[in-house]
Design a protein around this motif. Structure first.
Motif, short mmCIF file in Angstrom:
data_model
loop_
_atom_site.label_atom_id
_atom_site.label_comp_id
_atom_site.label_asym_id
_atom_site.label_seq_id
_atom_site.Cartn_x
_atom_site.Cartn_y
_atom_site.Cartn_z
N ASN A 1 0.81 -1.23 0.00
CA ASN A 1 0.00 0.00 0.00
C ASN A 1 0.85 1.28 0.00
O ASN A 1 0.46 2.27 -0.62
CB ASN A 1 -0.91 0.00 1.23
N ILE A 2 1.94 1.28 0.72
CA ILE A 2 2.77 2.50 0.82
C ILE A 2 4.06 2.28 0.03
O ILE A 2 4.76 1.28 0.24
CB ILE A 2 3.11 2.83 2.28
N ARG A 3 4.33 3.25 -0.89
CA ARG A 3 5.52 3.14 -1.74
C ARG A 3 6.65 4.00 -1.17
O ARG A 3 6.43 5.15 -0.80
CB ARG A 3 5.17 3.59 -3.16
N PHE A 4 7.82 3.41 -1.09
CA PHE A 4 9.00 4.13 -0.60
C PHE A 4 9.95 4.43 -1.77
O PHE A 4 10.37 3.51 -2.50
CB PHE A 4 9.76 3.31 0.46
N VAL A 5 10.25 5.72 -1.94
CA VAL A 5 11.17 6.18 -3.01
C VAL A 5 12.43 6.74 -2.35
O VAL A 5 12.33 7.56 -1.43
CB VAL A 5 10.52 7.26 -3.89
N THR A 6 13.58 6.27 -2.83
CA THR A 6 14.85 6.74 -2.22
C THR A 6 15.73 7.44 -3.26
O THR A 6 15.81 7.00 -4.41
CB THR A 6 15.63 5.57 -1.61
N HIS A 7 16.32 8.56 -2.84
CA HIS A 7 17.35 9.28 -3.63
C HIS A 7 18.53 9.51 -2.69
O HIS A 7 18.62 10.54 -2.01
CB HIS A 7 16.81 10.63 -4.14
N ILE B 1 4.17 6.16 8.40
CA ILE B 1 3.43 4.92 8.15
C ILE B 1 2.15 4.88 8.99
O ILE B 1 1.08 4.51 8.50
CB ILE B 1 4.31 3.70 8.44
N ARG B 2 2.26 5.27 10.25
CA ARG B 2 1.14 5.15 11.18
C ARG B 2 0.11 6.24 11.03
O ARG B 2 -1.09 6.00 11.22
CB ARG B 2 1.66 5.13 12.61
N HIS B 3 0.50 7.48 10.72
CA HIS B 3 -0.44 8.61 10.81
C HIS B 3 -0.67 9.34 9.50
O HIS B 3 -1.64 10.11 9.40
CB HIS B 3 0.08 9.63 11.85
N ALA B 4 0.20 9.21 8.52
CA ALA B 4 0.09 10.08 7.34
C ALA B 4 -0.95 9.60 6.35
O ALA B 4 -1.47 10.41 5.57
CB ALA B 4 1.46 10.15 6.64
N PHE B 5 -1.27 8.32 6.35
CA PHE B 5 -2.12 7.80 5.27
C PHE B 5 -3.36 7.11 5.88
O PHE B 5 -3.34 5.88 6.14
CB PHE B 5 -1.34 6.80 4.42
N PRO B 6 -4.44 7.84 6.18
CA PRO B 6 -5.66 7.22 6.71
C PRO B 6 -6.24 6.19 5.74
O PRO B 6 -6.82 5.19 6.16
CB PRO B 6 -6.61 8.41 6.88
N SER B 7 -6.04 6.44 4.46
CA SER B 7 -6.59 5.51 3.46
C SER B 7 -5.73 4.27 3.32
O SER B 7 -6.09 3.32 2.63
CB SER B 7 -6.69 6.20 2.11
N GLY B 8 -4.55 4.34 3.91
CA GLY B 8 -3.65 3.18 3.86
C GLY B 8 -2.73 3.18 2.66
O GLY B 8 -1.91 2.27 2.53
N THR B 9 -2.83 4.15 1.76
CA THR B 9 -1.96 4.21 0.58
C THR B 9 -1.26 5.57 0.53
O THR B 9 -1.81 6.57 0.97
CB THR B 9 -2.75 3.99 -0.71
N GLY B 10 -0.06 5.58 -0.07
CA GLY B 10 0.70 6.85 -0.20
C GLY B 10 2.16 6.59 -0.60
O GLY B 10 2.56 5.44 -0.81
N THR B 11 2.88 7.69 -0.65
CA THR B 11 4.30 7.60 -1.06
C THR B 11 5.17 8.36 -0.06
O THR B 11 4.85 9.48 0.33
CB THR B 11 4.50 8.21 -2.45
N VAL B 12 6.26 7.70 0.31
CA VAL B 12 7.25 8.34 1.20
C VAL B 12 8.58 8.41 0.42
O VAL B 12 9.05 7.39 -0.10
CB VAL B 12 7.45 7.55 2.50
N THR B 13 9.13 9.64 0.34
CA THR B 13 10.41 9.86 -0.39
C THR B 13 11.51 10.17 0.61
O THR B 13 11.36 11.09 1.44
CB THR B 13 10.28 11.01 -1.39
N ILE B 14 12.58 9.40 0.53
CA ILE B 14 13.74 9.63 1.42
C ILE B 14 14.92 10.12 0.56
O ILE B 14 15.31 9.44 -0.41
CB ILE B 14 14.14 8.35 2.16
#
Length: 752
Positions: A632-638, A664-677
Motif C-alpha cells: 500500500n505504501i511506496r518508498f522512493v529513495t534518492h 506509516i502510522r499517521h500520514a495515510f488514513p486511506s492506507g496508501t501513499g508515497t514516502v520519499t527519502i
C-alpha cells in the motif's frame, strides 16, 4: 708693433687633467646602476665637465659642485680614499673659481692630509697642482711654476703618465709666459712625445700651438710655422671653430709675418678674424684686424689696408681702451705708409691723449708702442725734448721687462735724437751700441737655431734612452716573469705531488673509515630492521586482535539488542492495552534501528563507518515488514553514496526511524501513499536528510515545536546532540522533515 702682437698671441691656457668626455658618455656613465668605485669616477668626470665650462655661467659651477659632492659622499661610504681626495681637489677648484679662497684651501688641505696619511703619491701631486693656481701672473708667476714643478716630482714618482703629460704642458705654458722659451720647448717636447705615445689628441693641438709660439718668439720662424700648422691641422680634424682655433691661425699668421711672407700672413690672419667674429670676441677681433693691416702695409698694399681698416672699424667699434689704442696705432701706420702726415699727426695726438687718460689700465706692451709712436711724431716735428721724454719712459719699460727688442729699439732712437741735436760723438757711440746689439740679436738667432738643434737632439736622445730603458725594463720584467713562472711552476708541481699524495692517503683513510662505518651501519640497520619487523608483527597481531574484538563487540551489541527486541515482543504478547502494545512496538523499532547499525559495522570491512544507502534500504525493508505495508505504501529513495561514522549514524538512524514510523502510522488514513527519502551532501559540505510524504499532514491546530510526544522529544533531543538544524513543513498535501548538520569524522583509534 711686432712685440705687442706676439704677446697677445698667447691667448688660451692649457687645461690640466685633459678635456672632459662627451656629455652623452658622461650622462650614460652616471645613469648606470650600482654604487661602486666606477660610479665615484663617473660623478667626478661629470664634475670636471661642468667645472671646465665658462665660469661666467654660475649654474655650471653649481652643477660641478653637485656631482663632486656626490662623489665625495659615496667615496666616504666606500672608504675609497683616492676618490675622496680627488673630490676634495675638485671642490677646491670650484671654490677657487668662485673666488672663495679660504674654502678652496680647506678642501685642498683635506686632500693633502688624505694623500700623506694613506701614502697616495699621485694625489699629493694633484694637491700641489691645484695649489699652484692660487698664484696669479706677474711676480707670483714663479710661485706657480715652483709648485707645478713640485707636482711634477710626485707624478714622476707615481709614474702617473696622464697627469705627468698634462702638468708638463701646463708648466711649458708658464715658462712661455715668462719668456723662458728654450725651457718651455724642452718641457713641451717631452709632453708632446708622451701625448703621441698615449694617443692624447686633446693635448696635441695645445702643445703644437705652444711650440709654434715659442719658436716664433725665438726668431725661428720656419719651426714656428711648422708647429702652428700642425696645431691648425689638429683643430681641423676636430672641426674646431673655437676662439682657440682663431688664436692658432693668428699665431701662424704672425710667424709668416716675421718671416716676411706677408701674403700667407694675411691669409691666416683673415681666417683668424673670421673665427674671432663668429665667437663674438670683440677684443681678439681688434687684435687680428690690426695684424691684417700690418700684413697689407708691409706687403705694399697700403691703400687696401686703409679700405680694409675703415670697413672693419665701422663693423666692430672698439669698446675698451686697449682696442681703441690699437685701432689708433693701425690708423697711424696706414696714414704714415700713405704719407698722409696730417691725418697721422692728428691720430697720434689723439692716441697720446687716450693713452694718458687710461694709462693705469693699459699693459706695458701697449704703453711702449704708444710711446714709440709719440717719439716718432715729436722727432719728425724736431721737438727733441718731448721725444726724449717719451724715450726715457720706454727705457724704463725696457729695464723692467728686460726685453732685448725694446732695448735695441731705444738705442736706435738715442742715436737718431743725438744726430738731430748735433751731438755726433754720442750719436756714433749709440749707433755702435745699436749695431752691436743688432749683431748680438742676429747671433742670438743663430745660437737659438743651434740650441734648437741641440734641444731636438737631446729630446730625441732622451726619447731613445727612455724607449731603450723601457725595452730593458720590459726584457727584465719578462725574464723576471719567466723565472717567477718557472719557480711557480716548480712550486706548483711540488704542491700538486704533495697534494695528490695527501689526497691518496686521505681517500684511503676515508675509504677504510667508510667501509668500517658502512659495516657498522649495516649491522645497526639489521638490528633495527629485526626490531621493526618484530614490532610490525606485534602491531599486526594487535590490529587483528583489535579488529576481531571490535567485530565481536558489535556482534554482541547487536545480539543483545535482538534479545531486548525479543523480550519486548514477548512482553507485548501478555498485554491487552493497545497503547502499551504500540509503545512496546515503537521501542522495538528504535532498538532495531540501533541494531541495524551494529550489524552493518561488524559485517563491513570498515568498522568505523556505515554506508547510509544500505542502512536506509535495510531499515525500510524492516518497517515495511513490521507494519505490513509493502503493497500500500511506496518508498522512493534518492540517496547519494554517503558514509557516516558510528557517532552520528546512531542518532540519524533513530531520527529516520521515528519519522518513517510516524509517516506509516499517521500520514495515510486511506492506507496508501508515497514516502520519499533523500540523503545528500549540500554545497556547504553538510549532511542533509529529507523525508517527504504525500499524506494528510499534521493537524493545523498543532504546533510541532510544542508537541510533547516521546517520538518528537526524541527527534529534537537527537537533533540537538548532532548540533543539527531540524525543519518540519506540513500541510494538506503532506509533510516534509529536513535534517542538516556538519559531518564530523571520528578516527578509528577513538572508536577503539
Amino acid at each position: 708693433m711686432k712685440t705687442i702682437l706676439l704677446m697677445l698671441a698667447i691667448f688660451t691656457g692649457l687645461v690640466v687633467h685633459g678635456q672632459p668626455k662627451p656629455w652623452k658618455e658622461l650622462n650614460r656613465n652616471v645613469s648606470q646602476p650600482g654604487n661602486g668605485i666606477a660610479k665615484v669616477k663617473a660623478y667626478q668626470a661629470m664634475g670636471q665637465f661642468f667645472a671646465a665650462k665658462p665660469k661666467s655661467v654660475e649654474v655650471h659651477l653649481d652643477s660641478a659642485y653637485y656631482f663632486t659632492d656626490k662623489a665625495l659622499r659615496l667615496s666616504k661610504t666606500l672608504t675609497y680614499y683616492e676618490g675622496e681626495g680627488m673630490a676634495c681637489v675638485l671642490l677646491s677648484r670650484i671654490w677657487r673659481e668662485r673666488h672663495e679662497f679660504d674654502k678652496a684651501k680647506v678642501c685642498n688641505n683635506k686632500a693633502l692630509a688624505i694623500a700623506r696619511s694613506k701614502k697616495l703619491v699621485a694625489l699629493e701631486g694633484e694637491y700641489w697642482c691645484e695649489f699652484s693656481y692660487y698664484f696669479g701672473w706677474g711676480k707670483e708667476q714663479m710661485d706657480r711654476i715652483r709648485y707645478l714643478e713640485k707636482a711634477l716630482v710626485f707624478f714622476r714618482k707615481a709614474n702617473s703618465k696622464t697627469q705627468l703629460m698634462e702638468v708638463l704642458a701646463s708648466l711649458a705654458e708658464q715658462y712661455t709666459n715668462i719668456s723662458e722659451h728654450r725651457k718651455a720647448i724642452t718641457i713641451a717636447s717631452e709632453s708632446l712625445r708622451m701625448c703621441r705615445d698615449a694617443g692624447r689628441a686633446d693635448l696635441l693641438q695645445n702643445l703644437y700651438d705652444l711650440l709654434g709660439i715659442c719658436y716664433t718668439k725665438m726668431g725661428l720662424y720656419e719651426q714656428g710655422i711648422k708647429y702652428s700648422l700642425a696645431a691648425a691641422k689638429e683643430g681641423d680634424k676636430k672641426n674646431d671653430t673655437s676662439i682657440q682655433m682663431a688664436s692658432i691661425y693668428n699665431n701662424l699668421g704672425l710667424a709668416h709675418y716675421y718671416n716676411r711672407n706677408y701674403t700667407d700672413a694675411e691669409r691666416f690672419h683673415l681666417k683668424a678674424l673670421e673665427l674671432a667674429v663668429a665667437n663674438k670676441d670683440d677684443n681678439y677681433t681688434h687684435v687680428v684686424i690690426n695684424n691684417v693691416v700690418n700684413d697689407l702695409v708691409h706687403g705694399g698694399n697700403a691703400k687696401r689696408a686703409e679700405r680694409f681698416l675703415q670697413e672693419k672699424l665701422k663693423q666692430h667699434k672698439a669698446e675698451n681702451p686697449d682696442d681703441r689704442i690699437m685701432d689708433k696705432l693701425s690708423l697711424i701706420t696706414v696714414y704714415g705708409a700713405l704719407q698722409k702726415n696730417s691725418k697721422a699727426n692728428n691720430e697720434t695726438l689723439t692716441l697720446i691723449a687716450l693713452a694718458q687718460e687710461h694709462k693705469p689700465a693699459l699693459r706695458q706692451s701697449v704703453i711702449y708702442n704708444v710711446n714709440a709712436t709719440a717719439i716718432r711724431y715729436f722727432f719728425n716735428r724736431k721737438e727733441v725734448s718731448k721725444a726724449q721724454q717719451y724715450l726715457d719712459k720706454n727705457k724704463e719699460i725696457a729695464r723692467i721687462t728686460e726685453d732685448q727688442f725694446y732695448q735695441r729699439n731705444n738705442t736706435f732712437w738715442d742715436f737718431k735724437i743725438d744726430s738731430l741735436t748735433g751731438n755726433y760723438e754720442q750719436a756714433f757711440k749709440k749707433y755702435k751700441t745699436y749695431s752691436d746689439r743688432t749683431r748680438r740679436a742676429a747671433k742670438q738667432d743663430q745660437d737659438n737655431q743651434i740650441a734648437l738643434l741641440q734641444v731636438e737632439y737631446d729630446a730625441e736622445q732622451k726619447s731613445n734612452d727612455i724607449k731603450q730603458k723601457e725595452r730593458n725594463i720590459q726584457l727584465l720584467n719578462r725574464d723576471a716573469r719567466l723565472r717567477n713562472a718557472q719557480l711557480e711552476n716548480d712550486k706548483t708541481i711540488k704542491i700538486v705531488i704533495y697534494t695528490v699524495f695527501g689526497l691518496v692517503l686521505i681517500i684511503a683513510a676515508l675509504l677504510l673509515y667508510s667501509f668500517y662505518m658502512k659495516r657498522k651501519s649495516v649491522r645497526q640497520l639489521e638490528i633495527k630492521q629485526a626490531i621493526i619487523e618484530h614490532k610490525n608483527v606485534s602491531l599486526e597481531n594487535m590490529a587483528e586482535e583489535k579488529e576481531w574484538l571490535l567485530r565481536e563487540i558489535h556482534h554482541r551489541v547487536k545480539n543483545n539488542l535482538q534479545i531486548v527486541m525479543s523480550l519486548l515482543n514477548s512482553q507485548s504478547a501478555f498485554l491487552t492495552d493497545a497503547a502499551a502494545i504500540a509503545a512496546l512496538k515503537n521501542s522495538q523499532q528504535r532498538v532495531n534501528a540501533m541494531s541495524l547499525i551494529h550489524q552493518r559495522l561488524y559485517t563491513n570491512e570498515n568498522m568505523s563507518s556505515i554506508n547510509v544507502r544500505d542502512y536506509v534500504t535495510e531499515m525500510i525493508e524492516y518497517l515495511k515488514e513490521s507494519y505490513q505495508v509493502s503493497r500500500n505504501i511506496r518508498f522512493v529513495t534518492h540517496i547519494e553514496d554517503v558514509t557516516l561514522d558510528i557517532g552520528p549514524a546512531v542518532p540519524v538512524g533513530l531520527i529516520l526511524n521515528e519519522v518513517l514510523t510516524n509517516a506509516i502510522r499517521h500520514a495515510f488514513p486511506s492506507g496508501t501513499g508515497t514516502v520519499t527519502i533523500e540523503v545528500f551532501i549540500n554545497s556547504n559540505e553538510n549532511f542533509v536528510l529529507r523525508v517527504t510524504d504525500d499524506g494528510k499532514g499534521l493537524d493545523q491546530a498543532i504546533e510541532w515545536e510544542s508537541t510533547g510526544t516521546l517520538g518528537m522529544r526524541l527527534i529534537k533531543g537527537l537533533s540537538k546532540e548532532l548540533d543539527a538544524s531540524l525543519d518540519f513543513t506540513s500541510n494538506s498535501t503532506g509533510t516534509v522533515t529536513r535534517l542538516e548538520f556538519a559531518i564530523k569524522y571520528t578516527a578509528v583509534e577513538d572508536l577503539t
